[in-house]
Design a protein around this motif. Structure first.
Motif, PDB file in Angstrom:
ATOM      1  N   PRO A   6      -3.370  -2.084   5.583  1.00  0.00           N
ATOM      2  CA  PRO A   6      -2.758  -1.993   6.911  1.00  0.00           C
ATOM      3  C   PRO A   6      -3.506  -1.007   7.797  1.00  0.00           C
ATOM      4  O   PRO A   6      -3.666   0.169   7.449  1.00  0.00           O
ATOM      5  N   ASN A  53      -4.495  -6.558   9.085  1.00  0.00           N
ATOM      6  CA  ASN A  53      -4.482  -6.530   7.628  1.00  0.00           C
ATOM      7  C   ASN A  53      -5.895  -6.853   7.179  1.00  0.00           C
ATOM      8  O   ASN A  53      -6.315  -8.008   7.200  1.00  0.00           O
ATOM      9  N   ILE A  96       3.370  -5.882   8.125  1.00  0.00           N
ATOM     10  CA  ILE A  96       2.902  -4.633   8.716  1.00  0.00           C
ATOM     11  C   ILE A  96       3.514  -4.502  10.101  1.00  0.00           C
ATOM     12  O   ILE A  96       3.496  -5.462  10.887  1.00  0.00           O
ATOM     13  N   GLU A 112      -3.478  -6.068   0.507  1.00  0.00           N
ATOM     14  CA  GLU A 112      -3.433  -5.698   1.924  1.00  0.00           C
ATOM     15  C   GLU A 112      -4.136  -4.364   2.183  1.00  0.00           C
ATOM     16  O   GLU A 112      -4.255  -3.519   1.304  1.00  0.00           O
ATOM     17  N   SER A 166       4.114  -0.518   5.916  1.00  0.00           N
ATOM     18  CA  SER A 166       3.491  -1.653   5.237  1.00  0.00           C
ATOM     19  C   SER A 166       4.358  -2.012   4.045  1.00  0.00           C
ATOM     20  O   SER A 166       4.779  -1.132   3.288  1.00  0.00           O
TER      21      SER A 166
END
Length: 330
Positions: A169, A192, A304, A167, A234
């Motif tokens: 964020p 993301n 997120i 990921e 996150s």
């Protein structure tokens, strides 16, 4: 009141737009997409809020319930995915160079300042020019087109050949190019910006490969001036438990570039001012689970959330089946 726009698809496939504020949420009569709404505003030389008001107020709706039911889409799309361009900038946030610099310094096994750190410091020095001026250009990358855009709850599918799926964020700016080539910012989304950090770590020149992945947008498009400070969280869930969690900061108060400067360096290219195109431009992050040694696996759920967005962005991680590609000569 923060105005947020959402795209909705009913069980019969009918599409609608929802306008939400702290006072509640309601469907916007006669509007089937945010792109349609924005086009009406551009044609009338007005803004989104005024255009919504002119449409009247439809039935009220519980957006949290619609998200849980899987009826909320990504808040922007295009009928022809080839006309939605995803791109982004990196090393734009205060602190964003630390993990990247360590990654590339370890790979180079050298005490020489990396290109990442040099670019970050140049951004700190020149990324926030006076109003109307153009500052230092940021790192820039191509992310893909609308075929790689993922909505809330949909899986982020990593290619079979990928070495990592992790990921990022952050915030994404959403734009529609007007008939005369003027870029119009519709608002911001939680995002993301999913990437392959193992591939990037191997060689920084593989950054372009590592970014050609899907990306997810949260369900809400925040309309109006970008917030100066956004404080979010996150996390990664695995088998129902939180595997990793960390706060992340965004907004210009936490960035080494202004959003206007990032926009100027993206839209200075004629290619990105093609009338009718939609742009999703990711503004970068300083928070990565990969930098903390996390290795993701299929089934992990990325989550997120950040105010003033009221709904979270959640996406499970999946992996595509291997596919062979043969080029044929004609």
């Amino acid at each position: 009141m923060n105005l947020r726009l959402l795209q909705h698809r009913a069980g019969d496939g009918t599409r609608s737009v929802i306008a939400a504020t702290s006072a509640g949420a309601a469907f916007v009569p006669g509007i089937d997409s945010v792109r349609t709404l924005a086009s009406k505003a551009i044609a009338a030389s007005t803004d989104l809020a005024t255009t919504i008001a002119a449409c009247g107020v439809g039935a009220s709706v519980d957006i949290a319930a619609e998200l849980a039911a899987g009826r909320l889409l990504a808040p922007i799309d295009h009928a022809d995915p080839a006309h939605l361009i995803m791109s982004g900038t990196g090393l734009t946030h205060l602190g964003s160079a630390e993990g990247r610099d360590k990654m590339h310094r370890d790979a180079a096994a050298s005490d020489t300042q990396t290109d990442s750190m040099r670019m970050f410091l140049e951004g700190v020095e020149g990324g926030k020019p006076a109003a109307g001026a153009i500052g230092q250009q940021p790192e820039w990358f191509f992310k893909g087109d609308g075929s790689g855009l993922v909505g809330p709850g949909e899986p982020l599918v990593s290619p079979a050949f990928a070495q990592d799926g992790s990921e990022e964020p952050e915030l994404a700016g959403i734009y529609l190019i007007g008939p005369d080539g003027t870029p119009f910012r519709l608002g911001l989304c939680l995002a993301n910006e999913f990437s392959d950090h193992v591939t990037e770590r191997h060689n920084y020149l593989w950054l372009a490969h590592s970014k050609l992945r899907r990306a997810a947008l949260g369900p809400e498009l925040l309309v109006g001036p970008p917030p100066q400070h956004i404080d979010g969280s996150s996390r990664i869930r695995r088998d129902g438990a939180v595997l990793w969690e960390k706060p992340f900061l965004s907004g210009e108060a936490n960035m080494s570039h202004t959003i206007a400067n990032l926009e100027a360096h993206h839209f200075k290219y004629d290619l990105f001012r093609r009338p009718g195109d939609v742009h999703v431009h990711f503004f970068g992050t300083a928070t990565l689970s990969f930098a903390d040694g996390v290795t993701t696996q299929e089934g992990d759920i990325f989550e997120i959330e950040a105010a003033p967005f009221t709904l979270p962005l959640r996406n499970p991680l999946a992996r595509a089946a291997a596919a062979s590609v043969a080029v044929k000569a004609l």
